[in-house]
Design a protein around this motif. Structure first.
Motif, PDB file in Angstrom:
ATOM      1  N   MET A 197       0.824  -1.199   0.000  1.00  0.00           N
ATOM      2  CA  MET A 197       0.000   0.000   0.000  1.00  0.00           C
ATOM      3  C   MET A 197       0.863   1.256   0.000  1.00  0.00           C
ATOM      4  SD  MET A 197      -2.791  -1.431   2.739  1.00  0.00           S
ATOM      5  CE  MET A 197      -3.524   0.156   3.089  1.00  0.00           C
ATOM      6  N   SER A 198       1.996   1.180   0.682  1.00  0.00           N
ATOM      7  CA  SER A 198       2.919   2.320   0.736  1.00  0.00           C
ATOM      8  C   SER A 198       3.418   2.681  -0.660  1.00  0.00           C
ATOM      9  CB  SER A 198       4.102   1.991   1.653  1.00  0.00           C
ATOM     10  OG  SER A 198       5.021   3.062   1.690  1.00  0.00           O
ATOM     11  N   GLU A 199       3.691   1.674  -1.483  1.00  0.00           N
ATOM     12  CA  GLU A 199       4.142   1.920  -2.851  1.00  0.00           C
ATOM     13  C   GLU A 199       3.026   2.521  -3.702  1.00  0.00           C
ATOM     14  OE1 GLU A 199       6.105  -1.267  -4.823  1.00  0.00           O
ATOM     15  OE2 GLU A 199       7.196  -1.915  -3.053  1.00  0.00           O
ATOM     16  N   ILE A 200       1.801   2.089  -3.459  1.00  0.00           N
ATOM     17  CA  ILE A 200       0.666   2.585  -4.233  1.00  0.00           C
ATOM     18  C   ILE A 200       0.372   4.049  -3.909  1.00  0.00           C
ATOM     19  CG2 ILE A 200      -1.828   2.359  -4.592  1.00  0.00           C
ATOM     20  CD1 ILE A 200      -1.456  -0.673  -4.131  1.00  0.00           C
ATOM     21  N   PHE A 201       0.374   4.380  -2.614  1.00  0.00           N
ATOM     22  CA  PHE A 201      -0.025   5.721  -2.196  1.00  0.00           C
ATOM     23  C   PHE A 201       1.143   6.686  -2.015  1.00  0.00           C
ATOM     24  CE2 PHE A 201      -3.573   3.069  -0.655  1.00  0.00           C
ATOM     25  CZ  PHE A 201      -4.641   3.744  -1.234  1.00  0.00           C
ATOM     26  N   GLY A 202       2.374   6.151  -1.996  1.00  0.00           N
ATOM     27  CA  GLY A 202       3.517   7.010  -1.736  1.00  0.00           C
ATOM     28  C   GLY A 202       3.496   7.564  -0.326  1.00  0.00           C
ATOM     29  N   THR A 203       2.974   6.765   0.607  1.00  0.00           N
ATOM     30  CA  THR A 203       2.822   7.161   2.006  1.00  0.00           C
ATOM     31  C   THR A 203       3.550   6.158   2.886  1.00  0.00           C
ATOM     32  OG1 THR A 203       0.632   8.049   1.472  1.00  0.00           O
ATOM     33  CG2 THR A 203       1.115   7.708   3.795  1.00  0.00           C
ATOM     34  N   SER A 204       4.068   6.620   4.009  1.00  0.00           N
ATOM     35  CA  SER A 204       4.819   5.728   4.890  1.00  0.00           C
ATOM     36  C   SER A 204       3.915   4.658   5.485  1.00  0.00           C
ATOM     37  CB  SER A 204       5.478   6.525   6.022  1.00  0.00           C
ATOM     38  OG  SER A 204       4.501   7.008   6.926  1.00  0.00           O
ATOM     39  N   VAL A 205       4.522   3.542   5.860  1.00  0.00           N
ATOM     40  CA  VAL A 205       3.787   2.442   6.480  1.00  0.00           C
ATOM     41  C   VAL A 205       3.128   2.911   7.773  1.00  0.00           C
ATOM     42  CG1 VAL A 205       4.046   0.220   7.649  1.00  0.00           C
ATOM     43  CG2 VAL A 205       5.141   0.597   5.430  1.00  0.00           C
ATOM     44  N   GLY A 206       3.864   3.700   8.568  1.00  0.00           N
ATOM     45  CA  GLY A 206       3.324   4.199   9.829  1.00  0.00           C
ATOM     46  C   GLY A 206       2.077   5.039   9.630  1.00  0.00           C
ATOM     47  N   ALA A 207       2.105   5.919   8.616  1.00  0.00           N
ATOM     48  CA  ALA A 207       0.958   6.780   8.334  1.00  0.00           C
ATOM     49  C   ALA A 207      -0.236   5.944   7.856  1.00  0.00           C
ATOM     50  CB  ALA A 207       1.328   7.812   7.281  1.00  0.00           C
ATOM     51  N   LEU A 208       0.034   4.899   7.081  1.00  0.00           N
ATOM     52  CA  LEU A 208      -1.043   4.034   6.600  1.00  0.00           C
ATOM     53  C   LEU A 208      -1.683   3.249   7.742  1.00  0.00           C
ATOM     54  CD1 LEU A 208       0.619   2.739   3.326  1.00  0.00           C
ATOM     55  CD2 LEU A 208      -1.438   4.152   3.464  1.00  0.00           C
ATOM     56  N   LYS A 209      -0.864   2.773   8.666  1.00  0.00           N
ATOM     57  CA  LYS A 209      -1.400   2.054   9.823  1.00  0.00           C
ATOM     58  C   LYS A 209      -2.303   2.968  10.641  1.00  0.00           C
ATOM     59  CE  LYS A 209       2.301  -1.361  10.454  1.00  0.00           C
ATOM     60  NZ  LYS A 209       3.375  -1.840  11.369  1.00  0.00           N
ATOM     61  N   ALA A 210      -1.851   4.202  10.842  1.00  0.00           N
ATOM     62  CA  ALA A 210      -2.650   5.161  11.604  1.00  0.00           C
ATOM     63  C   ALA A 210      -3.958   5.462  10.877  1.00  0.00           C
ATOM     64  CB  ALA A 210      -1.853   6.446  11.818  1.00  0.00           C
ATOM     65  N   SER A 211      -3.873   5.649   9.550  1.00  0.00           N
ATOM     66  CA  SER A 211      -5.067   5.939   8.752  1.00  0.00           C
ATOM     67  C   SER A 211      -6.064   4.795   8.842  1.00  0.00           C
ATOM     68  CB  SER A 211      -4.665   6.176   7.291  1.00  0.00           C
ATOM     69  OG  SER A 211      -5.802   6.441   6.499  1.00  0.00           O
ATOM     70  N   TYR A 212      -5.572   3.562   8.762  1.00  0.00           N
ATOM     71  CA  TYR A 212      -6.468   2.412   8.817  1.00  0.00           C
ATOM     72  C   TYR A 212      -7.145   2.297  10.175  1.00  0.00           C
ATOM     73  CZ  TYR A 212      -8.162  -2.370   8.952  1.00  0.00           C
ATOM     74  OH  TYR A 212      -8.967  -3.473   9.101  1.00  0.00           O
ATOM     75  N   HIS A 213      -6.383   2.473  11.242  1.00  0.00           N
ATOM     76  CA  HIS A 213      -6.972   2.338  12.578  1.00  0.00           C
ATOM     77  C   HIS A 213      -7.986   3.444  12.849  1.00  0.00           C
ATOM     78  CE1 HIS A 213      -4.704  -1.116  13.772  1.00  0.00           C
ATOM     79  NE2 HIS A 213      -3.556  -0.530  13.505  1.00  0.00           N
ATOM     80  N   HIS A 214      -7.742   4.643  12.358  1.00  0.00           N
ATOM     81  CA  HIS A 214      -8.726   5.724  12.479  1.00  0.00           C
ATOM     82  C   HIS A 214      -9.983   5.380  11.682  1.00  0.00           C
ATOM     83  CE1 HIS A 214      -6.407   8.470  14.840  1.00  0.00           C
ATOM     84  NE2 HIS A 214      -5.448   8.625  13.931  1.00  0.00           N
ATOM     85  N   ALA A 215      -9.783   4.790  10.497  1.00  0.00           N
ATOM     86  CA  ALA A 215     -10.917   4.408   9.659  1.00  0.00           C
ATOM     87  C   ALA A 215     -11.768   3.346  10.346  1.00  0.00           C
ATOM     88  CB  ALA A 215     -10.415   3.893   8.309  1.00  0.00           C
ATOM     89  N   VAL A 216     -11.127   2.351  10.933  1.00  0.00           N
ATOM     90  CA  VAL A 216     -11.852   1.287  11.636  1.00  0.00           C
ATOM     91  C   VAL A 216     -12.690   1.878  12.763  1.00  0.00           C
ATOM     92  CG1 VAL A 216     -11.591  -0.728  13.133  1.00  0.00           C
ATOM     93  CG2 VAL A 216     -10.223  -0.537  11.048  1.00  0.00           C
ATOM     94  N   LYS A 217     -12.098   2.811  13.496  1.00  0.00           N
ATOM     95  CA  LYS A 217     -12.810   3.438  14.607  1.00  0.00           C
ATOM     96  C   LYS A 217     -14.035   4.204  14.111  1.00  0.00           C
ATOM     97  CE  LYS A 217     -12.089   6.419  18.635  1.00  0.00           C
ATOM     98  NZ  LYS A 217     -11.108   7.261  19.374  1.00  0.00           N
ATOM     99  N   LYS A 218     -13.874   4.947  13.005  1.00  0.00           N
ATOM    100  CA  LYS A 218     -14.991   5.707  12.441  1.00  0.00           C
ATOM    101  C   LYS A 218     -16.116   4.779  11.981  1.00  0.00           C
ATOM    102  CE  LYS A 218     -12.137   9.515  10.682  1.00  0.00           C
ATOM    103  NZ  LYS A 218     -11.628  10.167   9.438  1.00  0.00           N
ATOM    104  N   VAL A 219     -15.745   3.704  11.313  1.00  0.00           N
ATOM    105  CA  VAL A 219     -16.742   2.758  10.818  1.00  0.00           C
ATOM    106  C   VAL A 219     -17.473   2.092  11.978  1.00  0.00           C
ATOM    107  CG1 VAL A 219     -17.069   0.571   9.585  1.00  0.00           C
ATOM    108  CG2 VAL A 219     -15.592   2.346   8.613  1.00  0.00           C
ATOM    109  N   GLU A 220     -16.726   1.678  12.989  1.00  0.00           N
ATOM    110  CA  GLU A 220     -17.341   1.041  14.158  1.00  0.00           C
ATOM    111  C   GLU A 220     -18.303   1.990  14.858  1.00  0.00           C
ATOM    112  OE1 GLU A 220     -14.034  -0.239  16.490  1.00  0.00           O
ATOM    113  OE2 GLU A 220     -13.905  -2.196  15.493  1.00  0.00           O
TER     114      GLU A 220
END
Length: 227
Positions: A197-220
């Protein structure tokens, strides 16, 4: 169907090996929904395919046939990645065609520095974002608002047979910003590696992990607010 005549891409889309976009009756591509946990995962088969197909893509004598194999190998995977972003079958089908057209027209610029699959997914995501921005303008929707117009299209999509719970999940996912939505889809449905995903978005792994966990929280929170 769009008119692809008089373009290099038209030569490819008319190939017998690229008929995934239309069946013999002229109806749009109607793939069977894959098992999400296996649809996007890297396998020895996919790695071997990429290694061999990249060699063929660099050979002008085999480039056309090689690209037809790329379409056949990645078509369904890309379709579902796009479909989860735009929801509507016909829109996803059009964007899938656009993705392969752009890939074909730029195939000579692909140097193999990234994986072929990553390159294709990046094109597909960019096509989705461009499409969604255009749809927001047409529907007078602010970039900060929920893309409810997509939900309305999904309700009228003859290819969608989900129940109320699935519709509510889609509504929850639509509350996410488009890039975060793509991150959520790739990780939640496809279990894609953060490194890919980092290669696709040009974003760091750490930032992607944070984005995903925030997304999960919002969806829940969305799914449980009325419980």
């Amino acid at each position: 169907m769009k008119n692809w005549s008089n373009t290099k891409a038209a030569m490819m889309m008319k190939s017998e090996n690229l008929r995934f976009v239309m069946d013999e009756t002229g109806r749009p591509y109607e793939p069977v929904e894959p098992e999400y946990e296996r649809a996007m995962q890297e396998t020895p088969e996919s790695l071997a395919f990429e290694e061999e197909i990249i060699k063929q893509l660099r050979d002008p004598a085999h480039q056309r046939d090689a690209f037809a194999q790329v379409v056949n190998f990645y078509g369904e995977k890309l379709y579902w990645q796009i479909r989860k972003m735009v929801l509507d079958h016909d829109d996803a089908n059009d964007l899938l065609q656009n993705t392969f057209l752009k890939a074909w027209m730029n195939i000579d610029y692909f140097r193999g520095e990234a994986k072929l699959s990553t390159w294709l997914y990046k094109i597909a995501i960019n096509e989705c974002i461009t499409f969604l921005n255009r749809q927001r303008v047409q529907n007078n929707v602010s970039i900060d608002d929920t893309d409810v117009f997509l939900l309305e299209r999904l309700k009228g999509d003859e290819y969608f047979d989900g129940d109320a719970a699935q519709m509510k999940l889609q509504k929850a996912i639509l509350t996410l910003p488009e890039k975060q939505r793509a991150v959520f889809n790739m990780k939640y449905f496809d279990d894609m590696k953060y490194e890919d995903m980092s290669e696709i978005f040009g974003t760091s792994v750490g930032a992607l992990k944070a984005s995903y966990h925030h997304a999960v929280k919002k969806v829940e929170e969305f799914l449980t607010k009325d419980i």
